[in-house]
Motif scaffolding. Structure first.
Motif, mmCIF file in Angstrom:
data_model
loop_
_atom_site.group_PDB
_atom_site.id
_atom_site.type_symbol
_atom_site.label_atom_id
_atom_site.label_comp_id
_atom_site.label_asym_id
_atom_site.label_seq_id
_atom_site.Cartn_x
_atom_site.Cartn_y
_atom_site.Cartn_z
ATOM 1 N N ASP A 266 2.484 0.130 -5.003
ATOM 2 C CA ASP A 266 1.108 0.211 -4.511
ATOM 3 C C ASP A 266 0.197 -0.731 -5.285
ATOM 4 O OD1 ASP A 266 -1.183 1.187 -3.132
ATOM 5 O OD2 ASP A 266 -1.629 2.487 -4.844
ATOM 6 N N GLY A 267 -0.514 -1.598 -4.559
ATOM 7 C CA GLY A 267 -1.456 -2.525 -5.179
ATOM 8 C C GLY A 267 -0.860 -3.848 -5.586
ATOM 9 N N LYS B 18 0.856 -1.187 0.000
ATOM 10 C CA LYS B 18 0.000 0.000 0.000
ATOM 11 C C LYS B 18 0.890 1.233 0.000
ATOM 12 C CE LYS B 18 -3.671 -2.298 2.612
ATOM 13 N NZ LYS B 18 -4.468 -2.290 3.865
ATOM 14 N N GLY B 19 0.362 2.327 -0.508
ATOM 15 C CA GLY B 19 1.135 3.560 -0.548
ATOM 16 C C GLY B 19 0.944 4.268 -1.866
ATOM 17 N N SER B 20 1.864 5.163 -2.172
ATOM 18 C CA SER B 20 1.714 5.976 -3.382
ATOM 19 C C SER B 20 2.775 5.665 -4.439
ATOM 20 C CB SER B 20 1.794 7.466 -3.012
ATOM 21 O OG SER B 20 3.030 7.739 -2.347
#
Length: 296
Positions: free
Chosen positions: A89-90, A83-85
């Motif tokens: 992410d994903g 998770k994150g930017s």
């Protein structure tokens, strides 16, 4: 001897549906084999395929997740999603692990077996093919669409499905079908999970040639989206039988009766849904319904 020790069963499909069936077949151990669709091009799997190439690992990872015997640090790692930017992410760590092992291995099957051993999974898992390919569909308006996610988004009925490019079936998958006492199709997304393995000529011919196996079709518990929602159950059964050269499906298992199909197909009505998720098959109920048909 126990049914689990003498009966060889093959289940064909992808994603969550095949995972539920294989979870129901867990007691068969190495006598159970899942043949998994490898055409997904969405989500984490699609992003990996876009930059790394190779087969789609997502459905294989999903099946492995549902077959994990005991939660452990290895299983937690395999299921971890970033998770994150950032670019991670994903992404699912299991997909990345399978991709890396696939790059290090001579065959994708070797990568799968390494993960099976790490997670203590005894059910066999085989990719339908070990070469990358995509699903292609022809609509009734004459439009060709390529890519599983694009096929899912089509809003009109389909005339046909193909694989691009043409790839060979995994030889172990063909052998498993030849030796099977039972062959299970579904549940799952009909056009994008159940049908792709049947588009491989050697797998389809192996089903057609195995006259002694009982072929079962397990219905979904809720309506589908995309062009599959426009298909009746009869059309789905006809598509399957056409793929394996009119070899009949022996039994259709679902929660709703289908008097319109009687006389052509043997339909069995059983309670299959989980108590808290009406759209999801209960593992124990599914196991009971499948083993009942095996014993008959």
């Amino acid at each position: 001897m126990s049914l689990h020790k003498t009966h060889k069963v093959v289940a064909i499909g992808g994603g969550h549906g095949l995972g539920r069936v294989l979870a129901a077949l867990k007691e068969f151990g190495s006598n159970a084999t899942g043949i998994v669709t490898t055409t997904d091009n969405g989500g984490s799997t699609g992003r990996i395929r876009h930059c790394q190439g190779g087969i789609a690992w997502g459905d294989l990872r999903n099946c492995l997740n549902q077959l994990i015997t005991e939660p452990c640090i290895s299983s937690m790692m395999f299921e971890y999603r970033f998770k994150g930017s950032g670019e991670l992410d994903g992404h699912n760590l299991g997909n990345l692990m399978l991709t890396a092992l696939g790059n290090l291995s001579v065959r994708p099957l070797e990568a799968i077996n390494l993960i099976r051993n790490m997670l203590d999974v005894h059910v066999n898992l085989l990719p339908m093919a070990e070469h990358p390919c995509d699903l292609a569909a022809l609509s009734t308006s004459g439009q060709w669409v390529t890519g599983e996610t694009n096929v899912d988004e089509m809003q009109e009925p389909l005339l046909r499905l193909d694989l691009e490019p043409e790839v060979p079936a995994t030889k172990e998958a063909t052998l498993a079908i030849q030796q099977a006492d039972s062959i299970i199709l579904g549940p799952g997304s009909f056009l994008t999970s159940v049908m792709p393995p049947l588009l491989l000529p050697k797998l389809a011919h192996a089903i057609a040639a195995n006259k002694t196996a009982k072929v079962m079709f397990i219905e979904n518990l809720c309506p589908e989206f995309g062009p599959a929602r426009l298909m009746t159950l009869q059309q789905k059964l006809e598509w399957c039988e056409r793929a394996f050269k009119a070899r009949p499906i022996d039994v259709v298992i679902g929660e709703q009766p289908h008097p319109e199909l009687e006389g052509r197909w043997h339909c069995v009505t059983r309670e299959l849904a989980s108590l808290n998720r009406s759209w999801r098959h209960d593992r124990m109920k599914l196991q009971s319904a499948i083993e009942e048909q095996m014993r008959q």
